[in-house]
Design a protein around this motif. Structure first.
Motif, PDB file in Angstrom:
ATOM      1  N   LEU A 198       0.823  -1.210   0.000  1.00 51.74           N
ATOM      2  CA  LEU A 198       0.000   0.000   0.000  1.00 51.74           C
ATOM      3  C   LEU A 198       0.856   1.258   0.000  1.00 51.74           C
ATOM      4  O   LEU A 198       0.511   2.260  -0.641  1.00 51.74           O
ATOM      5  CB  LEU A 198      -0.928   0.009   1.221  1.00 51.74           C
ATOM      6  CG  LEU A 198      -2.100  -0.976   1.212  1.00 51.74           C
ATOM      7  CD1 LEU A 198      -2.808  -0.969   2.556  1.00 51.74           C
ATOM      8  CD2 LEU A 198      -3.081  -0.642   0.094  1.00 51.74           C
ATOM      9  N   GLU A 199       1.965   1.224   0.701  1.00 50.54           N
ATOM     10  CA  GLU A 199       2.800   2.420   0.810  1.00 50.54           C
ATOM     11  C   GLU A 199       3.482   2.786  -0.507  1.00 50.54           C
ATOM     12  O   GLU A 199       4.017   3.892  -0.629  1.00 50.54           O
ATOM     13  CB  GLU A 199       3.846   2.227   1.913  1.00 50.54           C
ATOM     14  CG  GLU A 199       3.253   2.274   3.309  1.00 50.54           C
ATOM     15  CD  GLU A 199       4.291   2.274   4.407  1.00 50.54           C
ATOM     16  OE1 GLU A 199       4.019   2.862   5.466  1.00 50.54           O
ATOM     17  OE2 GLU A 199       5.380   1.679   4.204  1.00 50.54           O
ATOM     18  N   GLN A 200       3.455   1.890  -1.460  1.00 48.98           N
ATOM     19  CA  GLN A 200       4.006   2.206  -2.776  1.00 48.98           C
ATOM     20  C   GLN A 200       3.007   2.951  -3.664  1.00 48.98           C
ATOM     21  O   GLN A 200       3.350   3.379  -4.766  1.00 48.98           O
ATOM     22  CB  GLN A 200       4.443   0.913  -3.471  1.00 48.98           C
ATOM     23  CG  GLN A 200       5.532   0.149  -2.733  1.00 48.98           C
ATOM     24  CD  GLN A 200       5.808  -1.211  -3.356  1.00 48.98           C
ATOM     25  OE1 GLN A 200       5.498  -1.448  -4.524  1.00 48.98           O
ATOM     26  NE2 GLN A 200       6.389  -2.112  -2.574  1.00 48.98           N
ATOM     27  N   ARG A 201       1.776   3.107  -3.174  1.00 46.38           N
ATOM     28  CA  ARG A 201       0.715   3.712  -3.975  1.00 46.38           C
ATOM     29  C   ARG A 201       0.519   5.175  -3.593  1.00 46.38           C
ATOM     30  O   ARG A 201       0.938   5.623  -2.531  1.00 46.38           O
ATOM     31  CB  ARG A 201      -0.596   2.941  -3.789  1.00 46.38           C
ATOM     32  CG  ARG A 201      -0.464   1.445  -4.043  1.00 46.38           C
ATOM     33  CD  ARG A 201      -1.803   0.766  -3.899  1.00 46.38           C
ATOM     34  NE  ARG A 201      -2.732   1.225  -4.920  1.00 46.38           N
ATOM     35  CZ  ARG A 201      -2.898   0.638  -6.103  1.00 46.38           C
ATOM     36  NH1 ARG A 201      -2.219  -0.451  -6.413  1.00 46.38           N
ATOM     37  NH2 ARG A 201      -3.764   1.113  -6.978  1.00 46.38           N
ATOM     38  N   ARG A 202      -0.172   5.904  -4.470  1.00 51.25           N
ATOM     39  CA  ARG A 202      -0.480   7.308  -4.221  1.00 51.25           C
ATOM     40  C   ARG A 202      -1.984   7.571  -4.210  1.00 51.25           C
ATOM     41  O   ARG A 202      -2.400   8.733  -4.101  1.00 51.25           O
ATOM     42  CB  ARG A 202       0.178   8.186  -5.293  1.00 51.25           C
ATOM     43  CG  ARG A 202       1.704   8.136  -5.260  1.00 51.25           C
ATOM     44  CD  ARG A 202       2.250   8.802  -3.994  1.00 51.25           C
ATOM     45  NE  ARG A 202       3.705   8.783  -3.942  1.00 51.25           N
ATOM     46  CZ  ARG A 202       4.413   7.823  -3.341  1.00 51.25           C
ATOM     47  NH1 ARG A 202       3.769   6.802  -2.745  1.00 51.25           N
ATOM     48  NH2 ARG A 202       5.723   7.863  -3.319  1.00 51.25           N
ATOM     49  N   ASP A 203      -2.790   6.506  -4.322  1.00 51.36           N
ATOM     50  CA  ASP A 203      -4.237   6.701  -4.430  1.00 51.36           C
ATOM     51  C   ASP A 203      -4.989   6.337  -3.162  1.00 51.36           C
ATOM     52  O   ASP A 203      -6.218   6.329  -3.141  1.00 51.36           O
ATOM     53  CB  ASP A 203      -4.792   5.925  -5.621  1.00 51.36           C
ATOM     54  CG  ASP A 203      -4.406   4.450  -5.595  1.00 51.36           C
ATOM     55  OD1 ASP A 203      -3.644   4.044  -4.705  1.00 51.36           O
ATOM     56  OD2 ASP A 203      -4.867   3.708  -6.492  1.00 51.36           O
ATOM     57  N   VAL A 204      -4.280   6.003  -2.089  1.00 46.16           N
ATOM     58  CA  VAL A 204      -4.887   5.819  -0.774  1.00 46.16           C
ATOM     59  C   VAL A 204      -3.986   6.515   0.243  1.00 46.16           C
ATOM     60  O   VAL A 204      -2.796   6.742  -0.006  1.00 46.16           O
ATOM     61  CB  VAL A 204      -5.064   4.329  -0.397  1.00 46.16           C
ATOM     62  CG1 VAL A 204      -6.087   3.660  -1.293  1.00 46.16           C
ATOM     63  CG2 VAL A 204      -3.736   3.581  -0.440  1.00 46.16           C
ATOM     64  N   ASP A 205      -4.581   6.847   1.385  1.00 46.55           N
ATOM     65  CA  ASP A 205      -3.838   7.559   2.424  1.00 46.55           C
ATOM     66  C   ASP A 205      -3.212   6.541   3.381  1.00 46.55           C
ATOM     67  O   ASP A 205      -3.894   6.001   4.255  1.00 46.55           O
ATOM     68  CB  ASP A 205      -4.785   8.495   3.174  1.00 46.55           C
ATOM     69  CG  ASP A 205      -4.044   9.390   4.163  1.00 46.55           C
ATOM     70  OD1 ASP A 205      -2.856   9.121   4.443  1.00 46.55           O
ATOM     71  OD2 ASP A 205      -4.657  10.354   4.665  1.00 46.55           O
TER      72      ASP A 205
END
Length: 344
Positions: A198-205
């Protein structure tokens, strides 16, 4: 050790004990009655449930070919659930796991085309985001001993309606990974892998990550909360504080043996399930939900965990069964609202 399939009255007990769980997951109650009324013995469970799954899959394929995407999605979801519940007995059903996972993927392809399937070293998951929200908080949905991503589709839906993204996962010994992996008591490592992705994404906080975990998943969720500071809140439903192998009923012992591979591995796993030392390390806001009728020999439910966690709340539904599936309206909206509040 008494064999589960040899217990007197086991068919009737299994039909009754699974009814609310299946219906709350989305199985049509009338169809459940129709299918289970045709069972002559517990050995009929898997073939009849898989036959129901194949019927819905055929309906889904016809609807998809005709461009009726809503009907296709509904039928694929029903197929996924029937295939999944064929796997919940302590007997091998390798095909059922794969058929359920494949049907669930197709259900989401027809209903939520933006759903993304994510693979980690020790998990497979589906990420879904609320349509109107950007940088939404995200909640991991963690299943239990014999459950799966598909079974808690409606739990994810409740969170999505509140503006929360969901990452529903199958870890070792769960869902489509069950045929080739064994459960792990160190489930915080699985959750950590999911958060890494998840931390590699930019579409969730990723500064607002929560967790909802059910049944044995309640234990998994508790150890994850204790060890993983990137989790900010949790809800545990029908979890367990500890487990005693000698007292466990045949359904649990034989399911553990099936999922872990050997009786010794099952005993070793059960010995690890003890939150007495872990609970005080849980600092996040935590809601623990139990059903008052959910009494399993050899299992201590979640009240000690809620009491010993630093910010634990306890909700007991007196008439509730396992997963409090027979009274979901009494806890799921409240639990989803609490997560939304804590992650706001």
């Amino acid at each position: 050790m008494t064999k589960f399939f040899d217990l007197p009255g086991i068919l009737e007990a299994t039909i009754g004990g699974t009814r609310s769980r299946a219906v709350s997951a989305g199985v049509d109650p009338n169809e459940y009655e129709a299918v289970t009324s045709r069972l002559q013995s517990i050995d009929d469970w898997q073939p009849h449930f898989r036959a129901a799954g194949r019927t819905h899959r055929a309906l889904a394929e016809d609807a998809s070919t005709a461009g009726r995407t809503a009907s296709a999605a509904e039928a694929y979801l029903a197929a996924s659930l029937w295939f999944h519940f064929s796997t919940t007995l302590p007997g091998p059903d390798r095909l059922g796991h794969a058929e359920s996972a494949d049907s669930y993927r197709k259900a989401l392809q027809h209903s939520h085309s933006d759903a993304e399937w994510i693979q980690g070293a020790d998990f497979v998951g589906v990420l879904r985001r609320p349509a109107a929200a950007k940088d939404a908080p995200v909640v991991l949905v963690v299943p239990g001993l014999d459950s799966s991503i598909a079974e808690f589709h409606t739990v994810a839906e409740a969170l999505l309606r509140r503006g929360i993204a969901t990452l529903s996962i199958d870890g070792p010994g769960q869902g489509e990974l069950a045929p080739n992996t064994a459960p792990t008591a160190d489930y915080q490592l699985v959750v950590g892998q999911a958060i890494d992705v998840l931390e590699q994404r930019r579409d969730v906080d990723t500064d607002r990550i929560g967790l909802i975990a059910l049944s044995l998943g309640g234990y998994y969720g508790a150890v994850a909360l204790a060890h993983e500071p990137r989790l900010h809140a949790g809800v545990l439903v029908s979890g367990l504080d500890r487990m005693s192998w000698p007292e466990l009923p045949p359904f649990v012992t034989h399911t553990l043996v099936l999922r872990t591979g050997t009786e010794q591995a099952a005993k070793d796993f059960a010995d690890r399930v003890d939150l007495s030392e872990v609970a005080p390390s849980i600092t996040q806001p935590l809601l623990v939900v139990d059903g008052g009728q959910d009494v399993i020999p050899g299992v201590v439910n979640g009240e000690p965990l809620a009491r010993n966690a630093q910010r634990g709340e306890y909700l007991s539904i007196p008439e509730g069964d396992h997963l409090v599936a027979n009274a979901r309206w009494k806890w799921l909206p409240h639990a989803a609202d609490r997560l939304a509040h804590w992650l706001a």
